[in-house]
Design an enzyme around this catalytic site. Structure first.
Site, short mmCIF file in Angstrom:
data_model
loop_
_atom_site.label_atom_id
_atom_site.label_comp_id
_atom_site.label_asym_id
_atom_site.label_seq_id
_atom_site.Cartn_x
_atom_site.Cartn_y
_atom_site.Cartn_z
CG ASP A 165 -8.75 77.63 -3.82
OD1 ASP A 165 -8.96 78.64 -3.21
OD2 ASP A 165 -9.80 77.39 -4.75
CD GLU A 225 -14.74 81.30 0.22
OE1 GLU A 225 -16.04 80.87 -0.19
OE2 GLU A 225 -14.02 82.11 -0.60
#
Length: 320
Positions: free
Chosen positions: A41, A208
Site C-alpha cells: 500500500d 477498496e
C-alpha cells in the site's frame, strides 16, 4: 488494505494465469526500482529533499529516494504509536497511508483496524517536511463499527478545483465512500453526508483503496478489486472510472457505473507480476505516476513496489 481477503476462494497461481484474458499481455511491467522495495500500500510524495514513500506496517514504514528509482529504508512516520491505536488494533499496526502536500503542510491519512473487522478508524497526521519522524498525530478523522455498513480504512484526500476537501475511503462491506472535510482542521466537515462511489453487485463486495485524480474537467476514481494479500494466489487488479463531480456518479469507459460494479482495467496480473493494487497516484514533473504493490511470482510471492507512468489517451489513463 482490506481485512476480509480470507473470504475469497484461493486459486492456484497457475490456474489464475490460465484464466487471464489475452489482453493481459498488453500490460506493462513495473519500471525498474532498486534498494528496499518490499512494500504494501505505498503512497509517495516529492519534497525539496527528494521523494518520500510511506507504506503499511511498522508505524508506517518510510523509504526515501533522490531519483524515484533507488529506495532506502528510512525509519517510519511514527517512532511511537499514539495511544488511541490500541482501541482498533491490538498490534497498534497502521495501514494504507495517503500523503499529500497542501498550503506548505504535509498531510497523511491512514487506517487502524484488524483483519476482517470494520471496527476501524482513519487517523490524520501532519508534518512541516514530510520526512520520517517529523509527524504530529491529530487523532481520529472518521471511524466505523460493526453496526455500520462500510469500513473506515484506505483513506485518500482530494482537494478539488473549488478548494473543497474530500476524503474517500472504504473496503468491502458496501464499498467506496466519500465524506467532506474541513480544510482548517483536515477533519470532518459539519456536512456529514456519506456519498457512495463504488461497490460490487456480489458478495463480498471486493473493492477498496480509492484514489481520486482531477484532470481536465473529470475526476478519476482508481480502485483495487478482488483479493489482495495472498501472495501468488492474489487476484488484485486496478480499475478506474470517471465523473464530472467528486461525489459521482463514476462510470467506466463503457458507461457502467462503479456503483453497479463497473470499472475499466488499468493494471492486472501478467507474467511474474501478480495482483497489482493498493495504488496511489502522484503528480510529478514528468506526469502522473502510478505507485502500487504487486506479488513477485519469481520471488516466492514477495510484495514489491511497482511504479509506472500514466498516459491519457482519449481521456482515459493507461499505464506504460
Amino acid at each position: 488494505m482490506s481485512r476480509l481477503r480470507s473470504t475469497l476462494p484461493v486459486l492456484p497461481a497457475a490456474l489464475l494465469l490460465a484464466l487471464l484474458p489475452s489482453s493481459a499481455a498488453a500490460y506493462p511491467n513495473p519500471g525498474v526500482v532498486t534498494g528496499d522495495v518490499v512494500v504494501h500500500d505505498p503512497s509517495m510524495v516529492r519534497t525539496p529533499s527528494g521523494y518520500v514513500l510511506y507504506s503499511t506496517h511498522g508505524g508506517l514504514e518510510a523509504r526515501t529516494s533522490t531519483d524515484r528509482t533507488h529506495f532506502t529504508r528510512s525509519g517510519s512516520a511514527f517512532t511511537s504509536p499514539p495511544t488511541w491505536w490500541s482501541g482498533y488494533s491490538a498490534d497498534r499496526d497502521p495501514w494504507a497511508p495517503d500523503i499529500s502536500r497542501h498550503s506548505g503542510t504535509y498531510w497523511m491519512y491512514y487506517a487502524v483496524s484488524s483483519f476482517g473487522s470494520n471496527h476501524s478508524a482513519i487517523g490524520l497526521a501532519t508534518s512541516p517536511t514530510g520526512r520520517p519522524g517529523s509527524w504530529t498525530d491529530r487523532g481520529i478523522v472518521h471511524s466505523t463499527d460493526t453496526d455500520d455498513n462500510h469500513n473506515a480504512i484506505d483513506p485518500n484526500l482530494l482537494v478539488d478545483s473549488d478548494g473543497t476537501w474530500w476524503l474517500s475511503f472504504g473496503s468491502y462491506w458496501t464499498g467506496i465512500k466519500m465524506v467532506r472535510l474541513d480544510p482548517a482542521t483536515g477533519k470532518l466537515h459539519s456536512d456529514r453526508t456519506v456519498h457512495s462511489l463504488a461497490t460490487r453487485p456480489d458478495e463480498p463486495y471486493a473493492v477498496e483503496a480509492p484514489q481520486i485524480v482531477e484532470r481536465e474537467g473529470y475526476y478519476y476514481l482508481f480502485a483495487s478489486y478482488d483479493r489482495c494479500c495472498a501472495g501468488t494466489d492474489s487476484t488484485y487488479k486496478i480499475k478506474v472510472g470517471r465523473s464530472t463531480s467528486p461525489t459521482g456518479p463514476y462510470t467506466d469507459r463503457n458507461g457502467v457505473r462503479m456503483t453497479d460494479g463497473g470499472g475499466t482495467p488499468v493494471l492486472e496480473t501478467h507474467g511474474r507480476y501478480i495482483g497489482p493494487g493498493g495504488q496511489s497516484v502522484m503528480r510529478d514533473s514528468d506526469g502522473h505516476v502510478l505507485v502500487y504493490h504487486y506479488y513477485d511470482r519469481d520471488d516466492g510471492g514477495t510484495p514489491k513496489l511497482g511504479i509506472n507512468l500514466l498516459s491519457w489517451s482519449g481521456g482515459w489513463p493507461k499505464a506504460y
